[in-house]
Design an enzyme around this catalytic site. Structure first.
Site, mmCIF file in Angstrom:
data_model
loop_
_atom_site.group_PDB
_atom_site.id
_atom_site.type_symbol
_atom_site.label_atom_id
_atom_site.label_comp_id
_atom_site.label_asym_id
_atom_site.label_seq_id
_atom_site.Cartn_x
_atom_site.Cartn_y
_atom_site.Cartn_z
ATOM 1 N N ASP A 1 -3.733 -1.670 1.636
ATOM 2 C CA ASP A 1 -2.837 -2.543 2.316
ATOM 3 C C ASP A 1 -4.089 -3.525 3.371
ATOM 4 O O ASP A 1 -4.989 -3.575 3.658
ATOM 5 C CB ASP A 1 -1.600 -1.550 3.213
ATOM 6 C CG ASP A 1 -0.958 -2.632 4.216
ATOM 7 O OD1 ASP A 1 -0.690 -3.699 3.402
ATOM 8 O OD2 ASP A 1 0.018 -1.939 3.720
HETATM 9 C C1 BGC Z 1 2.051 -5.319 4.663
HETATM 10 C C2 BGC Z 1 2.079 -5.510 3.354
HETATM 11 C C3 BGC Z 1 1.708 -6.662 2.865
HETATM 12 C C4 BGC Z 1 0.120 -7.426 3.791
HETATM 13 C C5 BGC Z 1 -0.361 -8.786 3.149
HETATM 14 C C6 BGC Z 1 0.779 -5.538 5.279
HETATM 15 O O1 BGC Z 1 0.582 -5.356 6.616
HETATM 16 O O2 BGC Z 1 1.954 -3.601 5.218
HETATM 17 O O3 BGC Z 1 3.097 -5.664 2.773
HETATM 18 O O4 BGC Z 1 1.878 -7.169 1.906
HETATM 19 O O5 BGC Z 1 0.495 -7.379 5.577
HETATM 20 O O6 BGC Z 1 0.283 -9.273 4.355
#
Ligand code: BGC
Length: 756
Positions: A228
Site C-alpha cells: 500500500d
Molecule cells: C490506500 C490505497 C490506495 C493507495 C493509492 C492508499 O492510501 O490505502 O487503497 O490504493 O493509497 O492511492
C-alpha cells in the site's frame, strides 16, 4: 526470444533494486536499455482516478465514470454485473493509459464504523470473495490488471498505518483471509496490495507468513505483491518477506539499501531476483494491451445507473412504492439537488457526468407538481427554519420523498465514524415530516449502516440508495417509479444500536493494538449466535413482487466431502410484476469439534422471473462449504455428521431446510500428547484402541479411589477433562510402572500405529 530469466541476467544490481521501487507515485521504473517499459497504477476501486502528471500523488484526476461503491455493488449479489463493471473499468483504464487498477477491496466489515466500509463488499467472506473474483475477471479479461487489497486484516481506519491486529489463526483463515483466498485462486489478480497495519505483531509489508507462505506458496499467487502507498518500513526486510514492489516512488535511499544489503551478503540476490521476475512478468503482460483511445461515456453512465438500481435495497415498504402517479410530490433534502454518491479518500473520482436525483425524478413524474425544500444544511448543523419549510410542503403534498445523505466528510478513508447516527437535524426533520405526512419515503445515501430506531416507524418506505455513483440519481427515480423492480439485498447487517455490534468491546483498541476478541463471530454470525435482534438482517431486501420457494432437493443425502452436494429449489414469481430474487444457501453444522457460527453463507444465485414464472435454481456446495479451519491440524477439515442446508430469502428468512450427512475422507494426523485429557484419548480412535483395556481396569479403580459420594459431582464428567497423566498420578501405587512411562508407552503405540 529473450526470456525474463535472460533479462534478469543482463540487469545490474542497481537496475534490479530500482525496479522493485516505483519511479514516481504511480509508475514503476522503466529500464530503457533493456526495453523494460514502465507500468502505471491508478485507484480504484469503483472508478479510474488517474492523475495526468504521475509525479503528483494527489491532484484532480482525469474525468472517469464514478460507478457505485462496493457497498452498493455488493448488494446486487450479481456476479455477472460485477464482471461487466470490471470490463467497463478496464476500458476506461485503457483509454486513460492505466495498466493496473487499484481494486477491488475485500476487507471484512468487522465494525460498521470503519470509515472505508463503503469501498468494501461485505461482512461475509464468501460473498466478498465471489464478487471480487468476478470483478477481477472482468477487468483482466480486457488485458488490464487489478490489485486485490488491502492484504490483510485492514478493517479500521483508526491508526491504520500502525495498528497491530491480534487475530487468532482460525479467525484469520475463515474470516479475514477467505475472500482474498477465493479471489486469488479463482481469478488470479495481477497484483495483491499489502496493507499498512500489523497482523499479530508484524507489519503486513514484512509478514513472511502472509506474503510468502500463505499467499504465494499455499494459494499459488503468481502475480506481484505491491505495498500500500507508504506501507514499507524496512525495504530489505520486506523483500525477504515477499513484498515485490514498493510504492510510491522514487525512494533512492531504499534502493540504495537493497544494493548494499546484497553486496554485504545480508540479502540473498536470489530473493531480489524473484521479486524482479514477478514484476517483469506483470510489466510485460501489461504492455501487451495497447493504451489510448476513448471510452463510451454515455454507455458507462448507463451501466452505472443500471448497477446502482440493482444495488439499492428496499428496506421497508408499506405498499406506497412503487409510486402510483402522485400529483403533488414534496421533494425534501439537499441530497436531492446535490447528490452524495461517493466517499472520501483515494477512491474519489472526478465524474464524467452527475445525475441530479431531483431532475431525474422530474423526468419520470410526468405532469406531477414537485415542490422542494432543502431540509438540512451541508455542514450537518441544526436549522429549525429548514425543518419548518419542509413540513409546510410535506403537509400539502400527496407524498413526501425525503432524501437523506450523511454529511460528506463523515465517511472517508483515513478515519472512522464516531457513531452510526444521522445528524440530529436529519432525525428531527424525518420525525417532523413523517408526523404530518404518513406517506413519506426516506431515501438514504450512505456507504455503511445507519441506525433508524428513532424514526423508522414513521416512514412508509425506506430505500437504501448507498453511495450510488454518478448515475445514482436516475436509479433512485427508476426504483421509486417501478421502472426497475428493486432486487438488491444487504451484504451487511443493519444493527439496532452501535452497542449491539460484534466488535463493540474490542474496537478501536488501544496502546497500538486491536484484539479481535469476537473471533469468527462478525456480522450475522454474531447476531445469530447471540440471538440479538437487528434492524435489518444480512441478505434482506424487498421487491415489488413476491417469490415462493418450493421443491427443495439435494443431489445426495449422504455424500463424501470431496464430492460435495448440490441443492436445488424452485422459485416462483407469485406477484404481478417481473422481478429478481436472490436465493441464499446457508450451511449449519449440527455438531462440531470446535465451536462454529450457527450458519454460514455458502452459495447464492440471482434469478430473474416474469410474473407467474418458475425457475429451478441449482447451487453447488463443495468441500469448503462444510469445512472449517482447524488450528491444531493447520488445515481445513471436515467432520463426519449431519449438516442442515438452509435455503432462504435472507439470513433471517429461511424458507426450506434440507439435512444431509457428510462422510469425511480426511485422514487426520493424531494430536495426542502428554497433556491430553482422558476425553481426548477416548475421542481419538487410535487413542481409544491403545487405551481401552487399561481404561477398563482403571475405571473400576478410579470409582473406588475417587468415590464420588458426598462430593455432589458427576465423577465421569470430572475425570474426562483431567489429563491422563494426572489421572494416573492419583493411582500411582496401583500401577505397574510410573505414570510418565505408561503415557509415553501409550503415545509410542499410537504413533507407531499412525506411521505404520
Ligand atoms: C490506500 C490505497 C490506495 C493507495 C493509492 C492508499 O492510501 O490505502 O487503497 O490504493 O493509497 O492511492
Amino acid at each position: 526470444m529473450t526470456t525474463i530469466n535472460d533479462l534478469i541476467k543482463k540487469m545490474t544490481l542497481e537496475e534490479k533494486a530500482a525496479l522493485c521501487t516505483g519511479a514516481t507515485p504511480w509508475t514503476t521504473t522503466a529500464i530503457d536499455r533493456l526495453g523494460v517499459p514502465e507500468m502505471t497504477f491508478s485507484d480504484g476501486p469503483h472508478g479510474v482516478r488517474h492523475v495526468e502528471d504521475v509525479n503528483t500523488l494527489i491532484a484532480t484526476s482525469l474525468p472517469a465514470t464514478c460507478f457505485p461503491t462496493a457497498s452498493c455493488t455488493a448488494s446486487t449479489w450479481d456476479v455477472d454485473l460485477l464482471r461487466e463493471m470490471g470490463q467497463a473499468l478496464a476500458e476506461e483504464c485503457i483509454a486513460l493509459g492505466v495498466d493496473v487498477l487499484l481494486g477491488p477491496g475485500v476487507n471484512m466489515k468487522r465494525t460498521p464504523l470503519c470509515g472505508r466500509n463503503f469501498e468494501y463488499f461485505s461482512e461475509d467472506p464468501y460473498l466478498a470473495g465471489q464478487l471480487a473474483a468476478s470483478f477481477i475477471e472482468g477487468v483482466q479479461s480486457k488485458g488490464v490488471g487489478t490489485s486485490l487489497k488491502h492484504y490483510a486484516v485492514n478493517n479500521q481506519e483508526y491508526q491504520r498505518l500502525t495498528i497491530n491486529a491480534e487475530v487468532d489463526e482460525r479467525t484469520l483463515r475463515e474470516i479475514y483471509l477467505a475472500a482474498f483466498e477465493t479471489a486469488v485462486r479463482k481469478a488470479n489478480p495481477w497484483t495483491v496490495m499489502c496493507a499498512y497495519n500489523k497482523v499479530n505483531g508484524t507489519y503486513c509489508s514484512e509478514n513472511h507468513k502472509l506474503l510468502t507462505e500463505i499467499l504465494k506458496d499455499e494459494w499459488g499467487f503468481e502475480g506481484l505483491v505491491v505495498s500500500d502507498w507508504g506501507a514499507v518500513h524496512d525495504r530489505v526486510a520486506s523483500l525477504k518477506a515477499g513484498l515485490d514492489l514498493e510504492m510510491p516512488g522514487p525512494r533512492p535511499r531504499r534502493t540504495q539499501a537493497v544494493v548494499e544489503s546484497v553486496r554485504s551478503g545480508v540479502l540473498d540476490e536470489a530473493v531480489l531476483d524473484e521479486a524482479v521476475r514477478r514484476i517483469l512478468s506483470i510489466v510485460f503482460k501489461a504492455a501487451e494491451t495497447p493504451k489510448g483511445g476513448a471510452f463510451d461515456i454515455a454507455a458507462h453512465h448507463a451501466l452505472a445507473r443500471r448497477i446502482a438500481a440493482e444495488g439499492m435495497v428496499l428496506l421497508k415498504n408499506n405498499g406506497i412504492l412503487p409510486l402510483k402517479n402522485p400529483q403533488h410530490i414534496a421533494v425534501i433534502g439537499r441530497s436531492a439537488e446535490t447528490p452524495y454518491f461517493q466517499g472520501g479518500g483515494s477512491s474519489h473520482i472526478n465524474p464524467t457526468l452527475v445525475d441530479s436525483p431531483f431532475r431525474e425524478l422530474q423526468k419520470l413524474a410526468g405532469d406531477a407538481e414537485l415542490s422542494y425544500a432543502e431540509g438540512y444544511r451541508a455542514d450537518g448543523g441544526s436549522d429549525q427554519a429548514l425543518i419548518e419549510q419542509a413540513v409546510e410542503i410535506a403537509r400539502l403534498a400527496d407524498v413526501a420523498l425525503l432524501y437523506i445523505a450523511l454529511p460528506e466528510s463523515k465517511e472517508s478513508e483515513g478515519y472512522d465514524r464516531a457513531d452510526l447516527d444521522l445528524t440530529p437535524q436529519q432525525v428531527a426533520l424525518i420525525k417532523a415530516v413523517t408526523a404530518v405526512q404518513p406517506r413519506t419515503v426516506v431515501i438514504l445515501n450512505n456507504g455503511a449502516p445507519v441506525v433508524m430506531g428513532d424514526w423508522i416507524d414513521g416512514a412508509a418506505a425506506v430505500l437504501e440508495a448507498w453511495m450510488m455513483g454518478q448515475a445514482g440519481g436516475g436509479a433512485i427515480a427508476d426504483v421509486l417509479y417501478g421502472r426497475v423492480n428493486p432486487s438488491g439485498k444487504l451484504a451487511e447487517t443493519f444493527p439496532l444500536r452501535l452497542a449491539d455490534t460484534p466488535a463493540y468491546l474490542n474496537y478501536p483498541g488501544g496502546n497500538g493494538e486491536v484484539r479481535y476478541g469476537e473471533g469468527l463471530f462478525i456480522g450475522y454470525r454474531y447476531y445469530d449466535a447471540r440471538q440479538i435482534p437487528v434492524q435489518f438482517p444480512f441478505g434482506h431486501g424487498l421487491s415489488y413482487t413476491t417469490f415462493a420457494y418450493s421443491n427443495p432437493k439435494v443431489s445426495a443425502t449422504t455424500f463424501k466431502d470431496v464430492d460435495g452436494v448440490s441443492v436445488s429449489v424452485d422459485i416462483t414469481n407469485t406477484g404481478k410484476v417481473a422481478g429478481k430474487e436472490i436465493v441464499q444457501v446457508y450451511v449449519s453444522d449440527r455438531k462440531s469439534g470446535l465451536v462454529r457460527p450457527p450458519k454460514e453463507l455458502k452459495a447464492f444465485a440471482k434469478v430473474s422471473l416474469e410474473p407467474g414464472e418458475t425457475k429451478t435454481v441449482t447451487l453447488p456446495l463443495d468441500f469448503r462449504a462444510f469445512a472449517y479451519y482447524h488450528p491444531a491440524y493447520r488445515q481445513w477439515i471436515t467432520e463426519d455428521g449431519e449438516f442442515d442446508l438452509l435455503i432462504g430469502a435472507s439470513s433471517a428468512d429461511i424458507r426450506c431446510t434440507l439435512t444431509v450427512t457428510l462422510q469425511s475422507t480426511l485422514k487426520l494426523p493424531c494430536l495426542l500428547h502428554r497433556e491430553s485429557t482422558l476425553r481426548d484419548w477416548l475421542e481419538d480412535p487410535r487413542g481409544q484402541s491403545v487405551l481401552w483395556s487399561l481404561f477398563q481396569q482403571m475405571s473400576t479403580q478410579m470409582q473406588e479411589a475417587f468415590g464420588g459420594e458426598g462430593t455432589g459431582m458427576d465423577m465421569s464428567g470430572f475425570l474426562m477433562d483431567m489429563p491422563l497423566l494426572s489421572l494416573l498420578e492419583f493411582q500411582e501405587n496401583m500401577l505397574p510402572a510410573s505414570p510418565d512411562e505408561i503415557v509415553d508407552g501409550l503415545l509410542a503405540q499410537v504413533y507407531s500405529k499412525e506411521n505404520g
